[in-house]
Design a protein around this motif. Structure first.
Motif, PDB file in Angstrom:
ATOM      1  N   MET A  30       0.812  -1.278  -0.094  1.00 39.18           N
ATOM      2  CA  MET A  30      -0.066   0.042   0.009  1.00 39.18           C
ATOM      3  C   MET A  30       0.810   1.305  -0.061  1.00 39.18           C
ATOM      4  N   CYS A  31       2.097   1.170   0.597  1.00 38.74           N
ATOM      5  CA  CYS A  31       2.962   2.509   0.658  1.00 38.74           C
ATOM      6  C   CYS A  31       4.341   1.852   0.850  1.00 38.74           C
ATOM      7  N   ALA A 136      14.040 -13.939 -15.593  1.00 41.59           N
ATOM      8  CA  ALA A 136      12.927 -13.509 -14.772  1.00 41.59           C
ATOM      9  C   ALA A 136      13.381 -12.560 -13.737  1.00 41.59           C
ATOM     10  N   VAL A 137      12.182 -11.601 -13.515  1.00 43.40           N
ATOM     11  CA  VAL A 137      12.361 -10.466 -12.467  1.00 43.40           C
ATOM     12  C   VAL A 137      11.543 -10.648 -11.041  1.00 43.40           C
ATOM     13  N   PHE A 138      12.169 -10.362  -9.963  1.00 47.11           N
ATOM     14  CA  PHE A 138      11.406  -9.950  -8.900  1.00 47.11           C
ATOM     15  C   PHE A 138      11.497  -8.476  -8.786  1.00 47.11           C
ATOM     16  N   THR A 139      10.233  -7.759  -8.380  1.00 48.81           N
ATOM     17  CA  THR A 139      10.333  -6.338  -8.125  1.00 48.81           C
ATOM     18  C   THR A 139       9.159  -5.883  -7.256  1.00 48.81           C
ATOM     19  N   THR A 140       9.395  -4.574  -6.917  1.00 47.84           N
ATOM     20  CA  THR A 140       8.426  -4.133  -5.915  1.00 47.84           C
ATOM     21  C   THR A 140       7.509  -2.854  -6.353  1.00 47.84           C
ATOM     22  N   LEU A 141       6.497  -2.562  -6.076  1.00 49.24           N
ATOM     23  CA  LEU A 141       5.485  -1.442  -6.438  1.00 49.24           C
ATOM     24  C   LEU A 141       4.545  -1.235  -5.067  1.00 49.24           C
ATOM     25  N   ALA A 205       5.010  11.134   8.879  1.00 51.85           N
ATOM     26  CA  ALA A 205       3.923  10.911   9.993  1.00 51.85           C
ATOM     27  C   ALA A 205       2.916  11.981  10.055  1.00 51.85           C
ATOM     28  N   ALA A 206       3.210  13.154   9.845  1.00 49.16           N
ATOM     29  CA  ALA A 206       2.278  14.307   9.760  1.00 49.16           C
ATOM     30  C   ALA A 206       1.489  14.477   8.743  1.00 49.16           C
ATOM     31  N   ASN A 207       2.056  13.913   7.439  1.00 51.20           N
ATOM     32  CA  ASN A 207       1.292  14.045   6.331  1.00 51.20           C
ATOM     33  C   ASN A 207       0.786  12.955   5.615  1.00 51.20           C
ATOM     34  N   PHE A 208       1.597  12.129   5.050  1.00 52.59           N
ATOM     35  CA  PHE A 208       1.219  11.024   4.202  1.00 52.59           C
ATOM     36  C   PHE A 208       0.681   9.742   4.902  1.00 52.59           C
ATOM     37  N   PHE A 209       1.675   9.718   6.143  1.00 49.16           N
ATOM     38  CA  PHE A 209       1.481   8.481   6.783  1.00 49.16           C
ATOM     39  C   PHE A 209       0.078   8.803   7.816  1.00 49.16           C
ATOM     40  N   ARG A 210      -0.543   9.514   7.770  1.00 52.31           N
ATOM     41  CA  ARG A 210      -1.933   9.402   8.788  1.00 52.31           C
ATOM     42  C   ARG A 210      -2.634   8.267   8.413  1.00 52.31           C
ATOM     43  N   GLU A 211      -3.275   7.796   9.692  1.00 49.51           N
ATOM     44  CA  GLU A 211      -4.113   6.484   9.672  1.00 49.51           C
ATOM     45  C   GLU A 211      -5.030   6.593   8.846  1.00 49.51           C
ATOM     46  N   GLY A 212      -5.859   7.612   8.345  1.00 54.56           N
ATOM     47  CA  GLY A 212      -6.785   7.586   7.031  1.00 54.56           C
ATOM     48  C   GLY A 212      -6.311   7.482   6.099  1.00 54.56           C
ATOM     49  N   ASN A 213      -5.330   8.066   5.392  1.00 55.74           N
ATOM     50  CA  ASN A 213      -4.368   7.768   4.362  1.00 55.74           C
ATOM     51  C   ASN A 213      -4.158   6.730   4.202  1.00 55.74           C
ATOM     52  N   LEU A 214      -3.502   5.730   5.260  1.00 60.64           N
ATOM     53  CA  LEU A 214      -3.129   4.412   5.274  1.00 60.64           C
ATOM     54  C   LEU A 214      -3.884   3.258   4.912  1.00 60.64           C
ATOM     55  N   THR A 215      -5.270   3.728   5.794  1.00 59.51           N
ATOM     56  CA  THR A 215      -6.244   2.925   5.677  1.00 59.51           C
ATOM     57  C   THR A 215      -6.928   2.627   4.278  1.00 59.51           C
ATOM     58  N   ALA A 216      -7.013   3.849   3.697  1.00 61.08           N
ATOM     59  CA  ALA A 216      -7.702   4.125   2.171  1.00 61.08           C
ATOM     60  C   ALA A 216      -6.707   3.597   1.521  1.00 61.08           C
TER      61      ALA A 216
END
Length: 880
Positions: A30-31, A136-141, A205-216
């Motif tokens: 998710m992030c 073959a490739v292993f990757t992250t996203l 923590a104050a912006n992107f990683f707010r609980e509401g953002n992470l839940t969505a």
């Protein structure tokens, strides 16, 4: 009896052949911070223990010690350094991976943008090249980097994501593994410094990683994966021909038709799908029945409403409506079918007639039914029924057939008896059923039965029947007529449906062939409009989107119809609203033509208009076929748009690369002689009479000559680019041309190790001596610069028929790339310091201007060999 394959399913299964790519596994989250890289390295280490050749192409540990520890024991490829505007950058070494050819390569951060100067702008393009190479490739996203999700992510988090990956990359993935943690766990990891460090962690923590953002974001990631799993399940069931459903998720289906109750069913299904968080389908089954114009319009409106409300719309052909609905439901893993509650069902059951609901109840198997009471919307006829048509020719044929059988019976009655005559009528009814429609067959049976009773059954000329056998034969004529008429009607309906399907498939195939096989767009669009004109007995207009992303005001030249300004405004409305408009639609119905937006998943590429030669509207099958044609045209336009955009991007990238190379090389070539001149002038100013001043003046002269050569090279290159080089041929001696080339090269050629092998009896040739000497001079200078001391440069010339063939060979290190050596600013890795890399490019341009060619090759014994081939006129002596 085994069920025959469904043509729609066969067409759906026509996928492009496998490209032979290696598998791709995406570790999806998710992030940042959920543990994608950690899980990927664990999986890579496990594959390494299994004996797989694993190579780490690039991994970003972000200072996490536990992640860096997993790299121990794995082969990590050093990154390739890149110098961009004085900043040292490092990127994944794509060529190094291709050279090693591991079985599996680990590539972190799939959405990463590569530094300028890399082969590809995006890392996912590097991954595609690795897959094409069989690695073959292993990757992250992360979910916020998916192209189709960036708008939703921006609305949720307020962050505009710049680095994106097309959804098609995930469609290409063989396996997607979700790495999931709860928002609370992730915030705990962030506070412990396991995601970001220092001030960066506090800001996150104050912006992107707010609980509401992470839940969505977590819900988005899980939902995306669930959709992918559901699609994989349906593909698996289709490939294995599993009828289904497998109720792994809720999936609704509503059947629609021309009934005024269909609109209510569509809206009810939409509400139910929203409540259950489910996907839903709207299906219209064409049973081969002729529909009135109002019924066709109502079906079209219902299909448009379903599309607007988010349904996946299907139009299938099947004489059995129930069978068609169940087939679509099974193929798409539908769990519930929505149908309307029948009206007057008690009377239908009383006479032994089953309703559509009854048939679905008995034949739907494991699929659940929703039976709802719909509301009537607007005036309209009762639900679908067979129209009664009275074809005059068929009735005349039936009458003639009955009259002929009657005459035959009158002639043979005394021989075969009146009961045998009834068999004549029965045979006539069977023959009529093979050729005629239902109502003429019933008319033939009724008239034959009455004539047989009146003329042949005693007492004659009455309708009385005394014998039981005669009554049975009388009824048998009607039974056979009804049975045969019904069977032949169904067979003809199915035949017509298959014919329509074949016509549609053939039309789409021809359209695709026109769009795919023709390289000239003007020819392709002319062929497309001609095909549509013939297919619909109409005239076609095509409006394309302009460079300003607005609809062009003038039709495409391939159009067969030029609409008025009023009609053009209808097309513009269709383009702006992304909806059909014009005759036969719900908007601007009084227009002359019908207009469809050429819409793709990304944008509207134009508008397709159709003006029928007869005053009618398109029926449902014609409309469906036109929608498919419009989709094909839109995709072709989008492909051309992407191709042009890619070419522009390549041109911009190439121009930027040339600009950077020009600045780097020219600045070096200009700074060095300018510095020498300034140093010389400084010494001469301080000590004008000193002996060293004279030497410095000589160095200044050499530096000035170097500056002059640089300017001359730039001027020559610019003249070739603008096409300002015009040869002026004249008779000349090849020896004088070579001497002129040596003079143009200055001391480097005059004092260099040049060996000329040209016969003294070489005839005079007609060409531009100045241009040819200039071209030779650059090749000779390049050869002398790269020839080691103690070796020589050989120049040979000969005539082969009417061609001058000149070779210039050296004993240097050879040419690293015989094609790119003639590109602007190209310099090999072993090139000496100095020079712009323009000389050979100018030589090629001059030789081409003279009508010749120049090629480079490496000599077997070492060194390079340049061959110039030039068409010339010759004579034995130079004229006075």
């Amino acid at each position: 009896m085994p069920e025959s394959p469904n043509p729609d399913a066969l067409l759906a299964d026509l996928r492009p052949p496998s490209t032979g790519r290696a598998p791709l596994k995406v570790f999806f989250g998710m992030c940042p911070g959920v543990g994608k890289t950690y899980a990927m390295l664990q999986a890579a280490r496990q594959r390494g223990l299994e004996g797989v050749n694993v190579l780490v192409g690039v991994v970003e540990t972000h200072g996490r010690a536990e992640t860096a520890a997993l790299l121990d024991g794995l082969t990590v490829l050093p990154r390739r350094p890149i110098n961009y505007r004085g900043t040292a950058l490092a990127e994944m070494d794509l060529d190094g991976i291709l050279a090693r050819r591991p079985a599996l390569v680990v590539v972190d951060e799939l959405a990463h943008s590569n530094a300028p100067g890399s082969r590809h702008a995006k890392r996912y393009q590097d991954v595609l090249e690795l897959l094409d190479a069989g690695i073959a490739v292993f990757t992250t996203l992360n979910v916020q980097h998916i192209e189709s999700r960036i708008e939703v992510v921006r609305q949720i988090t307020g962050v505009a994501v710049r680095e994106t990956v097309p959804d098609s990359i995930l469609d290409r993935a063989d396996e997607i593994q979700v790495i999931d943690v709860s928002p609370e766990q992730l915030q705990q990891r962030l506070s412990e410094g396991k995601v970001y460090l220092g001030d960066r962690a506090d800001a996150a923590a104050a912006n992107f990683f707010r609980e509401g953002n992470l839940t969505a974001l977590r819900e988005m990631a899980l939902r995306f994966t669930a959709e992918r799993v559901d699609q994989d399940l349906r593909d698996f069931m289709r490939e294995r021909k599993i009828p289904g459903p497998w109720k792994s998720s809720t999936r609704l289906l509503v059947g629609i038709g021309p009934s005024p109750f269909s609109e209510s069913l569509i809206r009810w299904t939409r509400r139910a799908a929203t409540t259950q968080d489910a996907t839903w389908l709207a299906v219209y089954v064409d049973a081969g029945l002729a529909l009135a114009e109002d019924d066709q319009r109502r079906v079209t409106q219902n299909l448009s409403l379903a599309r607007a409300l988010g349904a996946e719309v299907f139009t299938v052909s099947d004489p059995d409506v129930v069978a068609g609905l169940i087939r679509v439901a099974q193929e798409n893993n539908v769990s519930q079918i929505v149908v309307g509650k029948p009206r007057g069902g008690g009377w239908a059951r009383l006479i032994g007639r089953t309703t559509l609901v009854d048939q679905l109840l008995h034949r739907s198997g494991d699929i659940d039914l929703y039976i709802v009471r719909p509301e009537r919307h607007g005036p309209g006829p009762a639900p679908l029924r067979h129209p009664v048509r009275l074809p005059g020719r068929e009735f005349a044929f039936a009458a003639g057939l009955v009259a002929g059988v009657t005459g035959l019976g009158l002639l043979t009655q005394s021989i075969v008896g009146y009961r045998a005559v009834s068999l004549f009528y029965l045979c006539a009814v069977v023959l009529a059923a093979l050729k005629l429609s239902r109502w003429p067959v019933l008319a033939a049976a009724a008239s034959g039965a009455v004539l047989w009773d009146l003329l042949f059954v005693p007492p004659h000329f009455t309708l009385r029947i005394r014998e039981f056998h005669d009554g049975m034969m009388f009824l048998m004529l009607f039974v056979v007529a009804l049975a045969m008429g019904h069977l032949t009607s169904r067979l003809r309906g199915r035949e017509q449906s298959e014919r329509d399907r074949q016509r549609r498939t053939a039309a789409l195939l021809r359209l695709s062939q026109h769009l795919a096989s023709t390289h000239d767009p003007a020819t392709a669009w002319a062929a497309v409009t001609a095909q549509l004109d013939e297919l619909y007995d109409a005239r076609t207009v095509l409006y394309l989107r302009g460079p300003d992303r607005r609809l062009a005001t003038q039709p495409h030249p391939a159009s067969s119809w030029t609409p008025s300004d009023k009609e053009q405004s209808v097309a513009a409305w269709s383009f702006d609203r992304k909806q059909p408009a014009g005759r036969g639609s719900d908007t601007l119905r009084e227009s002359e033509g019908f207009y469809l937006p050429l819409q793709t998943s990304t944008s509207v590429m134009g508008v397709l208009g159709l003006k029928l030669n007869e005053p009618r509207t398109l029926d449902l099958m014609e409309r469906d076929l036109l929608d498919s044609c419009a989709s094909q045209i839109a995709l072709a336009l989008e492909k051309d748009h992407f191709r042009a955009a890619f070419q522009r991007a390549e041109l911009i990238e190439q121009s930027e690369r040339l600009r950077r190379t020009l600045l780097d090389n020219v600045s070096h070539e200009l700074k060095t002689p300018v510095a020498a001149i300034r140093a010389a002038l400084s010494i001469v100013r301080r000590e004008p009479s000193a002996p060293a001043a004279r030497g410095m003046l000589g160095e200044a002269e050499d530096a000035a000559s170097r500056l002059e050569r640089v300017v001359a090279l730039l001027v020559d290159s610019a003249q070739l680019e603008t096409g300002e080089v015009h040869p002026r041929p004249e008779w000349c001696d090849i020896h004088e041309v070579i001497s002129l080339a040596q003079q143009n090269g200055g001391p480097l050629l005059n004092d260099g190790p040049l060996a000329v092998d040209v016969p003294e009896t070489f005839p005079a040739i007609r060409l531009d001596p100045q241009l040819f000497a200039q071209a030779i001079s650059h090749v000779l200078s390049n050869a002398v610069m790269h020839t080691p001391k103690g070796t020589r440069v050989e120049l040979r010339a000969r005539l082969a028929e009417s061609m001058l063939v000149m070779t210039i060979a050296d004993e240097g290190p050879g040419v690293p790339d015989t094609i790119r050596i003639f590109n602007k600013f190209y310099r090999g890795d072993a090139a000496k310091v100095g020079g712009l890399g323009l000389g050979l490019s100018i030589s090629r341009g001059l030789i081409h201007a003279l009508g010749g060619t120049i090629d480079a090759a490496n000599r077997p014994g070492g060194g390079a060999c340049f061959t110039i081939t030039l068409p010339v006129e010759t004579q034995n002596a130079v004229p006075e």
